[in-house]
Design a protein around this motif. Sequence first.
Motif, PDB file in Angstrom:
ATOM      1  N   ALA A   8     -62.643  16.444 -19.317  1.00 39.26           N
ATOM      2  CA  ALA A   8     -62.588  15.662 -20.581  1.00 39.26           C
ATOM      3  C   ALA A   8     -62.904  16.467 -21.974  1.00 39.26           C
ATOM      4  O   ALA A   8     -63.169  15.822 -22.798  1.00 39.26           O
ATOM      5  N   ASP A   9     -62.778  17.696 -21.765  1.00 38.72           N
ATOM      6  CA  ASP A   9     -62.907  18.392 -23.142  1.00 38.72           C
ATOM      7  C   ASP A   9     -61.643  18.329 -24.005  1.00 38.72           C
ATOM      8  O   ASP A   9     -60.559  18.485 -23.637  1.00 38.72           O
ATOM      9  N   CYS A  32     -63.435  26.025 -11.600  1.00 40.46           N
ATOM     10  CA  CYS A  32     -64.339  24.775 -11.380  1.00 40.46           C
ATOM     11  C   CYS A  32     -64.147  24.039 -12.356  1.00 40.46           C
ATOM     12  O   CYS A  32     -64.482  24.321 -13.656  1.00 40.46           O
ATOM     13  N   LEU A  33     -63.769  22.478 -12.277  1.00 38.40           N
ATOM     14  CA  LEU A  33     -63.439  21.666 -13.320  1.00 38.40           C
ATOM     15  C   LEU A  33     -64.433  20.638 -12.897  1.00 38.40           C
ATOM     16  O   LEU A  33     -64.639  20.235 -11.777  1.00 38.40           O
ATOM     17  N   TYR A  34     -65.012  19.884 -14.164  1.00 40.51           N
ATOM     18  CA  TYR A  34     -65.864  19.028 -13.836  1.00 40.51           C
ATOM     19  C   TYR A  34     -65.347  17.791 -14.557  1.00 40.51           C
ATOM     20  O   TYR A  34     -65.313  17.663 -15.723  1.00 40.51           O
ATOM     21  N   LYS A  35     -65.339  16.838 -13.602  1.00 46.29           N
ATOM     22  CA  LYS A  35     -64.760  15.465 -13.842  1.00 46.29           C
ATOM     23  C   LYS A  35     -65.862  14.833 -15.160  1.00 46.29           C
ATOM     24  O   LYS A  35     -66.932  14.945 -14.964  1.00 46.29           O
ATOM     25  N   ASP A  36     -65.294  14.304 -16.063  1.00 42.22           N
ATOM     26  CA  ASP A  36     -65.942  13.676 -16.892  1.00 42.22           C
ATOM     27  C   ASP A  36     -66.874  14.399 -17.963  1.00 42.22           C
ATOM     28  O   ASP A  36     -67.562  13.830 -18.843  1.00 42.22           O
ATOM     29  N   SER A  37     -66.511  15.594 -17.912  1.00 46.68           N
ATOM     30  CA  SER A  37     -67.375  16.464 -18.832  1.00 46.68           C
ATOM     31  C   SER A  37     -66.658  17.140 -19.861  1.00 46.68           C
ATOM     32  O   SER A  37     -65.251  17.216 -19.825  1.00 46.68           O
ATOM     33  N   HIS A  39     -66.742  19.811 -23.746  1.00 48.57           N
ATOM     34  CA  HIS A  39     -66.606  21.180 -23.964  1.00 48.57           C
ATOM     35  C   HIS A  39     -67.693  21.855 -23.585  1.00 48.57           C
ATOM     36  O   HIS A  39     -67.702  23.000 -22.894  1.00 48.57           O
ATOM     37  N   ALA A  40     -68.742  21.471 -23.836  1.00 46.32           N
ATOM     38  CA  ALA A  40     -70.071  22.230 -23.749  1.00 46.32           C
ATOM     39  C   ALA A  40     -70.716  21.770 -22.209  1.00 46.32           C
ATOM     40  O   ALA A  40     -71.592  20.858 -22.478  1.00 46.32           O
ATOM     41  N   GLU A  48     -77.265  15.764 -13.719  1.00 48.57           N
ATOM     42  CA  GLU A  48     -76.605  16.092 -12.394  1.00 48.57           C
ATOM     43  C   GLU A  48     -75.462  17.102 -12.602  1.00 48.57           C
ATOM     44  O   GLU A  48     -75.124  18.093 -11.987  1.00 48.57           O
ATOM     45  N   THR A  49     -74.566  16.849 -13.571  1.00 47.49           N
ATOM     46  CA  THR A  49     -73.643  17.801 -14.121  1.00 47.49           C
ATOM     47  C   THR A  49     -73.981  19.361 -14.224  1.00 47.49           C
ATOM     48  O   THR A  49     -73.419  20.065 -13.897  1.00 47.49           O
ATOM     49  N   ILE A  50     -74.868  19.249 -15.210  1.00 42.13           N
ATOM     50  CA  ILE A  50     -75.498  20.638 -15.552  1.00 42.13           C
ATOM     51  C   ILE A  50     -76.299  21.410 -14.321  1.00 42.13           C
ATOM     52  O   ILE A  50     -75.967  22.363 -14.316  1.00 42.13           O
TER      53      ILE A  50
END
Length: 72
Positions: A8-9, A32-37, A39-40, A48-50
Amino acid sequence: MIILHGEADLVTDPTVSKALYEKASSSDKKLCLYKDSCHAILEGEPDETIFQVLSDIISWLDEHSSKEIPIS
């Protein structure tokens, strides 16, 4: 090479990281792509994401710091 990117960047389009991954000539690469994450990915995201991002980084470093490097 490890590439980490929030899907979501809004600052840098994730397709840029996808293209970098595809064009990189290294066979030792991970995307590695992080859903709903955003730029930072290590700030302002849910814990949980961090923790997942940090786990991915640590795992990658562990894998790559234990490899034997041939001496020529």
